[in-house]
Design an enzyme around this catalytic site. Structure first.
Site, mmCIF file in Angstrom:
data_model
loop_
_atom_site.group_PDB
_atom_site.id
_atom_site.type_symbol
_atom_site.label_atom_id
_atom_site.label_comp_id
_atom_site.label_asym_id
_atom_site.label_seq_id
_atom_site.Cartn_x
_atom_site.Cartn_y
_atom_site.Cartn_z
ATOM 1 N N ASP A 1 0.809 -1.217 0.000
ATOM 2 C CA ASP A 1 0.000 0.000 0.000
ATOM 3 C C ASP A 1 0.845 1.271 0.000
ATOM 4 O OD1 ASP A 1 0.858 -0.370 2.646
ATOM 5 O OD2 ASP A 1 -1.116 -0.095 3.552
ATOM 6 N N ASP B 1 7.040 3.908 2.902
ATOM 7 C CA ASP B 1 7.280 5.027 3.803
ATOM 8 C C ASP B 1 8.760 5.009 4.216
ATOM 9 O OD1 ASP B 1 6.404 7.182 5.491
ATOM 10 O OD2 ASP B 1 6.213 5.802 7.174
ATOM 11 N N PHE C 1 -0.155 11.644 6.095
ATOM 12 C CA PHE C 1 -0.625 10.316 6.475
ATOM 13 C C PHE C 1 -1.829 9.977 5.612
ATOM 14 C CE2 PHE C 1 -2.274 6.774 8.845
ATOM 15 C CZ PHE C 1 -1.097 6.105 9.172
HETATM 16 P P1 IMP Z 1 7.487 1.409 5.957
HETATM 17 O O1 IMP Z 1 7.763 2.527 6.931
HETATM 18 O O2 IMP Z 1 7.937 1.771 4.553
HETATM 19 O O3 IMP Z 1 8.056 0.131 6.448
HETATM 20 O O4 IMP Z 1 5.936 1.250 5.893
HETATM 21 C C1 IMP Z 1 5.345 0.402 6.830
HETATM 22 C C2 IMP Z 1 3.879 0.313 6.730
HETATM 23 O O5 IMP Z 1 3.387 1.461 7.352
HETATM 24 C C3 IMP Z 1 3.243 0.296 5.354
HETATM 25 O O6 IMP Z 1 3.057 -0.998 4.926
HETATM 26 C C4 IMP Z 1 1.908 0.923 5.635
HETATM 27 O O7 IMP Z 1 0.975 -0.075 5.951
HETATM 28 C C5 IMP Z 1 2.153 1.762 6.853
HETATM 29 N N1 IMP Z 1 2.129 3.180 6.471
HETATM 30 C C6 IMP Z 1 3.158 3.982 6.136
HETATM 31 N N2 IMP Z 1 2.719 5.213 5.824
HETATM 32 C C7 IMP Z 1 1.383 5.164 5.960
HETATM 33 C C8 IMP Z 1 0.331 6.114 5.748
HETATM 34 O O8 IMP Z 1 0.528 7.268 5.339
HETATM 35 N N3 IMP Z 1 -0.923 5.673 5.998
HETATM 36 C C9 IMP Z 1 -1.205 4.406 6.442
HETATM 37 N N4 IMP Z 1 -0.276 3.491 6.613
HETATM 38 C C10 IMP Z 1 1.018 3.873 6.389
HETATM 39 MG MG MG Z 2 1.113 -2.014 5.215
#
Ligand code: IMP
Ligand code: MG
Length: 173
Positions: free
Chosen positions: A99, A102, A151
């Site tokens: 999805d 981040d 977010f």
């Molecule tokens: P990462 O920080 O790239 O490991 O992202 C981890 C997880 O955080 C992703 O799979 C998303 O499910 C969740 N995430 C990161 N940013 C957002 C956001 O803006 N909205 C909702 N979930 C988020």
């Molecule tokens: Mg996720």
């Protein structure tokens, strides 16, 4: 109370999903494995695999439940697996569907695990990329939308398990 502001409507999302499917169709063999990262990618993946099917692709579809947030809105940096890793990736081209990209911790972890299980290649398709927040050196091969430090919720994506039902993408402020 959080304010929900619409970022991308249903038509814009459908247009991007079709464009991504066309890119994937031309870059991938007829048969490959789509690994859907749960829960957030479930709506995106449902639309994407059907768009691929319309174009004649025949992907397998598997699921992997990963979590790094818990109920917080900052990545913990530690990725937890909540389901067994997908079976049958050995020797196959894998398209990881996520999805939101981040910090990058989740994708870095998932890609490494899939390669260790013998995936021939691992490509990454994310609906939303937030490059400004990257902490781990990973990039997506295919990106639906790039956003700044917001977010994002809706179209399957939650904040503490709410908002997944929204048919559009929105920012929570
Ligand atoms: P990462 O920080 O790239 O490991 O992202 C981890 C997880 O955080 C992703 O799979 C998303 O499910 C969740 N995430 C990161 N940013 C957002 C956001 O803006 N909205 C909702 N979930 C988020
Ligand atoms: Mg996720």
């Amino acid at each position: 109370m959080a304010t929900v502001s619409k970022l991308f409507d249903e038509g814009e999302i459908a247009g991007r999903v079709d464009a991504l499917a066309r890119e994937i169709r031309s870059a991938f063999p007829d048969e490959f494995v789509v690994v859907v990262v749960l829960k957030g990618a479930f709506v995106f993946a449902a639309d994407l695999v059907r768009a691929l099917g319309r174009l004649g692709a025949k992907p397998r579809v598997d699921f992997w439940s990963l979590a790094s947030y818990g109920a917080a809105t900052e990545s913990s940096g530690r990725v937890r697996t909540r389901s067994e890793p997908p079976a049958d990736v050995a020797g196959r081209a894998v398209l990881l569907v996520e999805d939101v990209l981040d910090s990058g911790h989740t994708i870095a972890f998932a890609r490494q695990q899939l390669l260790e299980r013998g995936a021939r290649t691992v490509s990454v398709c994310v609906l939303v990329d937030k490059p400004a927040r990257r902490r781990s050196p990973v990039a997506a091969d295919l990106v639906g939308f790039t956003v700044g430090d917001r977010f994002v919720v809706g179209y399957g994506i939650d904040c503490a398990e709410d908002y997944r039902y929204l048919p559009y993408l929105a920012a929570l402020d």
